[in-house]
Design a protein around this motif. Structure first.
Motif, PDB file in Angstrom:
ATOM      1  N   PRO A  65       0.811  -1.227   0.000  1.00 43.83           N
ATOM      2  CA  PRO A  65       0.000   0.000   0.000  1.00 43.83           C
ATOM      3  C   PRO A  65       0.842   1.274   0.000  1.00 43.83           C
ATOM      4  CG  PRO A  65      -0.806  -1.549   1.653  1.00 43.83           C
ATOM      5  CD  PRO A  65       0.451  -2.133   1.111  1.00 43.83           C
ATOM      6  N   TYR A  66       2.013   1.214   0.632  1.00 45.89           N
ATOM      7  CA  TYR A  66       2.853   2.421   0.721  1.00 45.89           C
ATOM      8  C   TYR A  66       3.535   2.708  -0.616  1.00 45.89           C
ATOM      9  CZ  TYR A  66       1.737   1.491   5.517  1.00 45.89           C
ATOM     10  OH  TYR A  66       1.029   1.243   6.666  1.00 45.89           O
ATOM     11  N   ASP A  67       3.957   1.649  -1.279  1.00 47.25           N
ATOM     12  CA  ASP A  67       4.545   1.792  -2.609  1.00 47.25           C
ATOM     13  C   ASP A  67       3.513   2.414  -3.569  1.00 47.25           C
ATOM     14  OD1 ASP A  67       6.382   1.432  -4.702  1.00 47.25           O
ATOM     15  OD2 ASP A  67       5.533  -0.535  -5.201  1.00 47.25           O
ATOM     16  N   ALA A  68       2.243   2.072  -3.370  1.00 46.67           N
ATOM     17  CA  ALA A  68       1.195   2.590  -4.261  1.00 46.67           C
ATOM     18  C   ALA A  68       1.029   4.105  -4.125  1.00 46.67           C
ATOM     19  CB  ALA A  68      -0.127   1.877  -3.974  1.00 46.67           C
ATOM     20  N   VAL A  69       1.174   4.627  -2.932  1.00 49.88           N
ATOM     21  CA  VAL A  69       0.856   6.062  -2.722  1.00 49.88           C
ATOM     22  C   VAL A  69       2.050   6.989  -2.965  1.00 49.88           C
ATOM     23  CG1 VAL A  69      -0.991   5.586  -1.071  1.00 49.88           C
ATOM     24  CG2 VAL A  69       1.324   5.972  -0.221  1.00 49.88           C
ATOM     25  N   ARG A  70       3.212   6.424  -3.233  1.00 50.86           N
ATOM     26  CA  ARG A  70       4.416   7.258  -3.423  1.00 50.86           C
ATOM     27  C   ARG A  70       4.174   8.300  -4.533  1.00 50.86           C
ATOM     28  NH1 ARG A  70       9.090   5.425  -1.300  1.00 50.86           N
ATOM     29  NH2 ARG A  70       8.214   3.333  -1.158  1.00 50.86           N
ATOM     30  N   ASP A  71       4.322   9.563  -4.185  1.00 50.16           N
ATOM     31  CA  ASP A  71       4.157  10.692  -5.128  1.00 50.16           C
ATOM     32  C   ASP A  71       2.770  10.772  -5.768  1.00 50.16           C
ATOM     33  OD1 ASP A  71       6.727  11.651  -4.741  1.00 50.16           O
ATOM     34  OD2 ASP A  71       7.555  10.246  -6.197  1.00 50.16           O
ATOM     35  N   ALA A  72       1.783  10.153  -5.166  1.00 51.21           N
ATOM     36  CA  ALA A  72       0.423  10.193  -5.744  1.00 51.21           C
ATOM     37  C   ALA A  72      -0.263  11.510  -5.380  1.00 51.21           C
ATOM     38  CB  ALA A  72      -0.396   9.020  -5.227  1.00 51.21           C
ATOM     39  N   ASP A  73      -1.164  11.918  -6.278  1.00 53.27           N
ATOM     40  CA  ASP A  73      -1.917  13.161  -6.046  1.00 53.27           C
ATOM     41  C   ASP A  73      -3.218  12.886  -5.300  1.00 53.27           C
ATOM     42  OD1 ASP A  73      -0.352  15.243  -7.669  1.00 53.27           O
ATOM     43  OD2 ASP A  73      -0.494  13.515  -9.005  1.00 53.27           O
ATOM     44  N   ALA A  74      -3.605  11.648  -5.237  1.00 59.19           N
ATOM     45  CA  ALA A  74      -4.798  11.270  -4.471  1.00 59.19           C
ATOM     46  C   ALA A  74      -4.766   9.773  -4.221  1.00 59.19           C
ATOM     47  CB  ALA A  74      -6.074  11.624  -5.241  1.00 59.19           C
ATOM     48  N   LEU A  75      -5.417   9.367  -3.149  1.00 56.16           N
ATOM     49  CA  LEU A  75      -5.573   7.934  -2.846  1.00 56.16           C
ATOM     50  C   LEU A  75      -7.058   7.603  -2.884  1.00 56.16           C
ATOM     51  CD1 LEU A  75      -4.930   5.103  -1.687  1.00 56.16           C
ATOM     52  CD2 LEU A  75      -4.842   6.140   0.588  1.00 56.16           C
ATOM     53  N   LEU A  76      -7.376   6.560  -3.655  1.00 53.12           N
ATOM     54  CA  LEU A  76      -8.760   6.119  -3.787  1.00 53.12           C
ATOM     55  C   LEU A  76      -8.863   4.725  -3.171  1.00 53.12           C
ATOM     56  CD1 LEU A  76     -11.509   6.661  -5.142  1.00 53.12           C
ATOM     57  CD2 LEU A  76     -10.531   5.847  -7.284  1.00 53.12           C
ATOM     58  N   ILE A  77      -9.744   4.559  -2.191  1.00 55.59           N
ATOM     59  CA  ILE A  77      -9.890   3.240  -1.538  1.00 55.59           C
ATOM     60  C   ILE A  77     -11.152   2.568  -2.078  1.00 55.59           C
ATOM     61  CG2 ILE A  77     -10.088   2.010   0.660  1.00 55.59           C
ATOM     62  CD1 ILE A  77      -8.796   4.432   2.031  1.00 55.59           C
ATOM     63  N   LEU A  78     -10.975   1.374  -2.657  1.00 58.61           N
ATOM     64  CA  LEU A  78     -12.125   0.737  -3.317  1.00 58.61           C
ATOM     65  C   LEU A  78     -12.496  -0.639  -2.766  1.00 58.61           C
ATOM     66  CD1 LEU A  78     -11.540   1.787  -7.043  1.00 58.61           C
ATOM     67  CD2 LEU A  78     -13.120   2.759  -5.380  1.00 58.61           C
ATOM     68  N   THR A  79     -11.639  -1.230  -1.919  1.00 62.28           N
ATOM     69  CA  THR A  79     -11.989  -2.529  -1.317  1.00 62.28           C
ATOM     70  C   THR A  79     -11.668  -2.480   0.177  1.00 62.28           C
ATOM     71  OG1 THR A  79     -11.227  -3.551  -3.381  1.00 62.28           O
ATOM     72  CG2 THR A  79     -11.761  -5.054  -1.595  1.00 62.28           C
ATOM     73  N   GLU A  80     -12.528  -3.109   0.973  1.00 60.36           N
ATOM     74  CA  GLU A  80     -12.442  -2.967   2.430  1.00 60.36           C
ATOM     75  C   GLU A  80     -11.501  -3.998   3.073  1.00 60.36           C
ATOM     76  OE1 GLU A  80     -14.831  -3.917   0.552  1.00 60.36           O
ATOM     77  OE2 GLU A  80     -16.079  -5.469   1.431  1.00 60.36           O
ATOM     78  N   TRP A  81     -10.291  -4.158   2.517  1.00 58.85           N
ATOM     79  CA  TRP A  81      -9.321  -5.088   3.118  1.00 58.85           C
ATOM     80  C   TRP A  81      -8.885  -4.565   4.488  1.00 58.85           C
ATOM     81  CZ3 TRP A  81      -7.805  -9.763   1.199  1.00 58.85           C
ATOM     82  CH2 TRP A  81      -8.024 -10.024  -0.164  1.00 58.85           C
ATOM     83  N   ASN A  82      -8.707  -5.480   5.454  1.00 62.49           N
ATOM     84  CA  ASN A  82      -8.232  -5.089   6.793  1.00 62.49           C
ATOM     85  C   ASN A  82      -6.899  -4.374   6.736  1.00 62.49           C
ATOM     86  OD1 ASN A  82     -10.316  -5.899   8.367  1.00 62.49           O
ATOM     87  ND2 ASN A  82      -9.522  -7.966   8.699  1.00 62.49           N
TER      88      ASN A  82
END
Ligand code: NAD
Length: 433
Positions: free
Chosen positions: A369-386
């Motif tokens: 999850p942290y690799d995904a948000v690197r330098d991102a302009d927004a975070l979109l959460i679409l599945t309710e994983w713990n």
């Protein structure tokens, strides 16, 4: 009892594994050679908690076998379950070709008195169709009877659901057939409803239609909550405390997806229209669900500004947590729309990325999850994983270019996230920004 289960997908595999664990001898058959080869090597082609261990144990004890040849499996079984796919055709009707093909195969190999049980979700009347196909194809005068045993398991908790169902529904044309099917479930402690085949078929589709409607209902309430400053989570809690309503399926979010609700609602609409009825409620359910995906995108644009050329991180691809299933997943539509709008997408999902790679070309997949948000302009959460509920949002904020979260599953603690300095939008709980 010797059983045959035709179809080694989510339902067929779980049914085979659970019945073998209850002591029956199960031959599970599928036409997909790769799938059967994997299973015979001890690998399970789907992600479903607990399933791999269950399959391994019962294979080791010799009660569970996988094969691509239906003939010997049918001939050696007293009861044959049909658990193949019934996807939607482009006009919304259920495509019943897999069930029909299996019925032809069963007819061809019928060699004695057997019960054929349909577990696939089918439009009402399919039991009669299966019976007439088998009757036409059977070589001798072998007797058989058809039953319906709709499946209510949920992906992500399918093994538990099979062994601990709210109810077991058996539809049959005569008491002997019903009793033959019922005795398979003896070790399971659950309420059992024995009824006629058409009613059993209707129970399944009506249940799914009702659950989908509950989701669209709360999503419509969420839209109003956004406008008037109420919190849909609190509203749902208060509404759900009423025993007549119940708390389940009142979580507002990005809408329902998956292999059942979208196709089963469309199929029921098609059947109602064929019968000259007006499916007003169900059509609204589907429409609200379609609009909900667009609403999430609007929230993203509103919170993050113009997105062309920007990077959006997506947490969650599977249509729900604890599965790798991407069928009709909200993420697929939303990511495609983002790509068309010139947005770079970097996604992470704990289970669904291998399947997503084929389905969503042109997006980047992250290690975590942290690799995904690197330098991102927004975070979109679409599945309710713990995993996402437990994420370190301080770390997330430090990694992102702009601290914007659009929470399509209302996972985050809104106050804590805003206190950290994020621009946050949930569904029906955004409150004043
Ligand atoms: P699936 O697509 O995962 O599996 C279907 C399997 O059937 C595939 O492996 C396919 O290769 C096999 N198959 C197709 N034609 C065949 C044939 N002629 N002979 C042998 N095998 C064949 O589908 P699923 O999700 O397991 O769903 C099966 C049915 O159960 C559907 O009607 C679905 O609506 C219903 N259902 C699904 C769920 C769920 O959560 N997935 C829950 C309840 C009911």
């Amino acid at each position: 009892m010797n059983l045959c289960v035709v179809g080694a997908g989510y339902v067929g595999l779980v049914t085979s594994a659970c019945f073998s664990d209850l002591g029956h001898s199960v031959a599970c058959v599928d036409i997909d050679r790769t799938r059967i080869r994997l299973l015979n090597r001890g690998k399970v082609p789907i992600f479903e908690p607990g399933l791999e261990e269950l399959i391994a144990r019962n294979r080791r004890q010799g009660r569970l076998k996988f094969s691509t040849t239906i003939g010997p499996a049918v001939r050696s079984s007293q009861i044959i379950f049909i658990a193949v796919g019934t996807p939607a055709k482009t006009n919304g009707e259920a495509d019943l070709s897999q069930v029909e093909s299996v019925a032809r195969d069963i007819g061809r190999h019928l060699n004695g008195d057997k019960v054929i049980v349909n577990k696939s979700t089918v439009p009402v009347g399919m039991g009669d169709v299966v019976a007439s196909i088998i009757r036409e194809r059977r070589g001798g005068r072998h007797r058989f009877s058809v039953a319906s045993n709709p499946e209510f398991l949920r992906e992500g908790s399918a093994v538990w659901d099979f062994m601990n169902p709210d109810r077991i529904v058996i539809g049959a044309g005569d008491p002997k057939t019903a009793e033959t099917v019922a005795q398979l479930f003896r070790p399971i402690n659950a309420s059992m409803l024995i009824t006629d085949i058409r009613s059993a078929e209707m129970i399944k589709v009506a249940s799914n239609a009702f659950l989908a409607t509950k989701i669209s209902f709360i999503n419509e309430i969420a839209a109003l909550c956004d406008r008037v400053g109420a919190d849909v989570g609190e509203v749902a809690r208060g509404v759900g405390m009423d025993k007549r309503i119940g708390a389940a399926f009142l979580s507002a979010g990005a809408g329902y997806g998956g292999s059942c609700f979208p196709k089963d609602t469309l199929a029921m609409i098609a059947v109602m229209e064929r019968e000259g009825l007006a499916p007003r409620i169900l059509k609204a359910t589907v429409q609200v669900n379609t609009e909900q995906r667009k609403r999430v995108l609007e929230k993203l644009k509103e919170a993050a500004g113009p997105l062309e050329g920007r990077t959006v991180a997506v947490w969650g691809l599977a249509f729900k947590a604890n599965t790798d299933d991407l069928r009709e997943a909200v993420s697929v539509d939303i990511i495609r729309a983002l790509r068309e709008a010139g947005v770079r997408v970097r996604a992470y999902d704990p289970a669904a990325m291998p399947k997503a790679k084929a389905l969503l070309p042109g997006i980047a997949f992250a290690r975590d999850p942290y690799d995904a948000v690197r330098d991102a302009d927004a975070l979109l959460i679409l599945t309710e994983w713990n995993q996402f509920k437990e994420a370190d949002l301080k770390r997330v904020k430090a990694l992102m270019r702009r601290a914007v979260i659009v929470d399509g599953r209302n996972l985050c603690d809104m106050k804590a996230v805003r206190d950290l300095g994020f621009v946050y939008r949930g569904i029906g709980r955004s409150g004043p920004a």
